[in-house]
Write a protein that holds these residues in place. Structure first.
Motif, PDB file in Angstrom:
ATOM      1  N   VAL A 167      77.424  15.584  34.391  1.00 29.16           N
ATOM      2  CA  VAL A 167      76.001  15.841  34.638  1.00 29.16           C
ATOM      3  C   VAL A 167      75.858  16.604  35.951  1.00 29.16           C
ATOM      4  CG1 VAL A 167      75.149  13.810  33.380  1.00 29.16           C
ATOM      5  CG2 VAL A 167      75.705  13.626  35.813  1.00 29.16           C
ATOM      6  N   PRO A 168      74.744  17.314  36.151  1.00 24.72           N
ATOM      7  CA  PRO A 168      74.500  17.967  37.442  1.00 24.72           C
ATOM      8  C   PRO A 168      74.347  16.946  38.568  1.00 24.72           C
ATOM      9  CG  PRO A 168      73.112  18.916  35.721  1.00 24.72           C
ATOM     10  CD  PRO A 168      73.736  17.693  35.136  1.00 24.72           C
ATOM     11  N   LYS A 169      74.681  17.359  39.775  1.00 22.27           N
ATOM     12  CA  LYS A 169      74.659  16.450  40.922  1.00 22.27           C
ATOM     13  C   LYS A 169      73.271  15.927  41.264  1.00 22.27           C
ATOM     14  CE  LYS A 169      78.776  18.379  43.177  1.00 22.27           C
ATOM     15  NZ  LYS A 169      79.328  19.033  44.385  1.00 22.27           N
ATOM     16  N   ASP A 170      72.228  16.690  40.935  1.00 25.51           N
ATOM     17  CA  ASP A 170      70.875  16.256  41.285  1.00 25.51           C
ATOM     18  C   ASP A 170      70.199  15.485  40.153  1.00 25.51           C
ATOM     19  OD1 ASP A 170      70.724  18.450  39.635  1.00 25.51           O
ATOM     20  OD2 ASP A 170      69.158  19.486  40.780  1.00 25.51           O
ATOM     21  N   THR A 171      70.984  15.024  39.185  1.00 21.48           N
ATOM     22  CA  THR A 171      70.429  14.238  38.087  1.00 21.48           C
ATOM     23  C   THR A 171      69.908  12.890  38.590  1.00 21.48           C
ATOM     24  OG1 THR A 171      71.903  15.254  36.461  1.00 21.48           O
ATOM     25  CG2 THR A 171      70.966  13.120  35.884  1.00 21.48           C
ATOM     26  N   GLU A 216      76.446  11.484  46.712  1.00 22.03           N
ATOM     27  CA  GLU A 216      76.621  12.812  47.288  1.00 22.03           C
ATOM     28  C   GLU A 216      77.993  12.907  47.939  1.00 22.03           C
ATOM     29  OE1 GLU A 216      73.469  13.822  49.913  1.00 22.03           O
ATOM     30  OE2 GLU A 216      72.006  14.123  48.302  1.00 22.03           O
ATOM     31  N   GLY A 217      78.445  14.150  48.152  1.00 26.77           N
ATOM     32  CA  GLY A 217      79.705  14.360  48.845  1.00 26.77           C
ATOM     33  C   GLY A 217      80.928  14.227  47.969  1.00 26.77           C
ATOM     34  N   THR A 218      80.764  14.283  46.641  1.00 30.16           N
ATOM     35  CA  THR A 218      81.904  14.188  45.732  1.00 30.16           C
ATOM     36  C   THR A 218      81.601  14.947  44.450  1.00 30.16           C
ATOM     37  OG1 THR A 218      83.405  12.660  44.590  1.00 30.16           O
ATOM     38  CG2 THR A 218      81.083  12.033  44.693  1.00 30.16           C
ATOM     39  N   ASP A 219      82.662  15.369  43.763  1.00 29.87           N
ATOM     40  CA  ASP A 219      82.509  16.077  42.494  1.00 29.87           C
ATOM     41  C   ASP A 219      82.799  15.175  41.294  1.00 29.87           C
ATOM     42  OD1 ASP A 219      81.851  18.507  43.705  1.00 29.87           O
ATOM     43  OD2 ASP A 219      83.964  19.052  43.955  1.00 29.87           O
ATOM     44  N   VAL A 246      85.805   8.611  34.012  1.00 24.12           N
ATOM     45  CA  VAL A 246      85.468   9.528  35.105  1.00 24.12           C
ATOM     46  C   VAL A 246      84.187  10.278  34.763  1.00 24.12           C
ATOM     47  CG1 VAL A 246      86.187  11.527  36.466  1.00 24.12           C
ATOM     48  CG2 VAL A 246      87.885   9.816  35.764  1.00 24.12           C
ATOM     49  N   LEU A 247      83.233  10.274  35.686  1.00 19.31           N
ATOM     50  CA  LEU A 247      82.010  11.051  35.564  1.00 19.31           C
ATOM     51  C   LEU A 247      82.127  12.275  36.459  1.00 19.31           C
ATOM     52  CD1 LEU A 247      79.039  11.502  34.735  1.00 19.31           C
ATOM     53  CD2 LEU A 247      78.386   9.985  36.635  1.00 19.31           C
ATOM     54  N   THR A 248      82.079  13.462  35.862  1.00 20.02           N
ATOM     55  CA  THR A 248      82.178  14.715  36.611  1.00 20.02           C
ATOM     56  C   THR A 248      80.790  15.187  37.025  1.00 20.02           C
ATOM     57  OG1 THR A 248      84.165  15.353  35.381  1.00 20.02           O
ATOM     58  CG2 THR A 248      82.966  17.116  36.519  1.00 20.02           C
ATOM     59  N   LEU A 249      80.657  15.557  38.291  1.00 22.51           N
ATOM     60  CA  LEU A 249      79.383  16.042  38.822  1.00 22.51           C
ATOM     61  C   LEU A 249      79.455  17.546  39.005  1.00 22.51           C
ATOM     62  CD1 LEU A 249      78.685  13.265  41.494  1.00 22.51           C
ATOM     63  CD2 LEU A 249      78.114  13.290  39.054  1.00 22.51           C
ATOM     64  N   THR A 250      78.607  18.264  38.287  1.00 25.57           N
ATOM     65  CA  THR A 250      78.588  19.728  38.337  1.00 25.57           C
ATOM     66  C   THR A 250      77.531  20.206  39.321  1.00 25.57           C
ATOM     67  OG1 THR A 250      77.044  19.826  36.467  1.00 25.57           O
ATOM     68  CG2 THR A 250      79.403  19.857  35.960  1.00 25.57           C
ATOM     69  N   ALA A 251      77.422  21.528  39.482  1.00 19.46           N
ATOM     70  CA  ALA A 251      76.472  22.108  40.432  1.00 19.46           C
ATOM     71  C   ALA A 251      75.052  21.654  40.125  1.00 19.46           C
ATOM     72  CB  ALA A 251      76.561  23.632  40.383  1.00 19.46           C
ATOM     73  N   ALA A 252      74.267  21.459  41.187  1.00 10.83           N
ATOM     74  CA  ALA A 252      72.886  21.005  41.021  1.00 10.83           C
ATOM     75  C   ALA A 252      72.078  22.044  40.259  1.00 10.83           C
ATOM     76  CB  ALA A 252      72.258  20.747  42.390  1.00 10.83           C
TER      77      ALA A 252
END
Length: 261
Positions: free
Chosen positions: A38-42, A135-138, A173-179
């Motif tokens: 999911v995007p980081k700002d979700t 925040e601070g992680t992908d 593992v949950l991957t965080l993509t660009a906001a």
């Protein structure tokens, strides 16, 4: 009489069907988090920890999901699972997470589900809503422990590494993509979710020290879900079998016509 080409076609169809079944079994074999990216700002996003039963003779009777404390999830709501009881452990932070709605000083560090059963050949989704993401992680790595009715415990705790073969027991593992650049709102939790700890919607870093525990009880009753992967595999196998049968039938009729002529 079947021609060599027809026999080869039938053999190829059988191999393809077996491959689909093997792939479906492999895909459903690990404990995963869904969605896995999911995007980081979700915000206010519902995630399901999907737990399949890999044992042919024993049921899964306990599921433990450990949340990271180096990049904590600042807020979480746990949905009741029919037949299961959830126990939520929270952790106090030495460094609060600052948000627009105030400081977050306590986060979920572990959820344990007991009292229900996942029968052989089935899986169960355990649903949690995250109000915000670290925040601070992908990526966010969750460690999962799966206990069977015979006492065996499978530890899904190995973190996959880029460029390396997948470990035997990979952690979810949950991957965080660009906001996305907008408000990041996503679908909210399933109706009837019970409160775990949900202090505030936005997050910054923090570290954990002490723990406290809160327990909520899920509603009784209900049954296990059937495995979607196996259902899809069955449909594919049926289609392949139908195609092979039609082609073999056409070749057989063609050969009979040639003989009568």
């Amino acid at each position: 009489m079947r021609t060599p080409s027809a026999l080869r076609l039938a053999a190829a169809s059988a191999v393809a069907a077996a491959t689909v079944l093997a792939a479906a079994a492999t895909a459903s074999a690990h404990v995963i988090v869904d969605p896995s990216s999911v995007p980081k700002d979700t915000t206010d996003q519902t995630f399901a920890f999907r737990v399949p039963n890999e044992d042919d003779d024993n049921s899964t009777v306990k599921v433990e999901i450990d949340f990271p404390t180096d990049h904590p999830v600042p807020s979480a709501l746990v949905a009741p699972v029919p037949g299961w009881t959830d126990k939520i452990t929270t952790t106090k932070l030495t460094t609060p997470i600052h948000t627009d709605d105030g400081d977050v000083t306590e986060v979920v560090s572990q959820i344990v589900w007991t009292g229900g059963q996942i029968a052989p050949g089935h899986y169960q989704d355990f649903t949690v809503e995250f109000g915000a993401l670290p925040e601070g992680t992908d990526k966010v790595v969750f460690k999962a422990l799966q206990t069977y009715s015979n006492g065996n415990v499978v530890r899904w705790i190995d973190e996959p590494q880029a460029g390396q073969p997948e470990p035997k027991n990979p952690a979810p593992v949950l991957t965080l993509t660009a906001a996305t650049g907008d408000d990041g709102d996503s679908p909210s939790a399933a109706p009837g979710a019970t409160a775990g700890v949900k202090p505030a919607p936005a997050a910054k870093g923090g570290s954990a020290t002490t723990t406290t525990t809160t327990t909520t009880t899920a509603a009784a009753g209900g049954s296990d879900s059937t495995a979607r992967g196996l259902g899809i595999a069955g449909i594919v196998v049926g289609v392949l079998g139908t195609v092979a049968g039609v082609l073999l039938g056409r070749r057989g009729r063609g050969g009979d016509a040639g003989t009568s002529a």
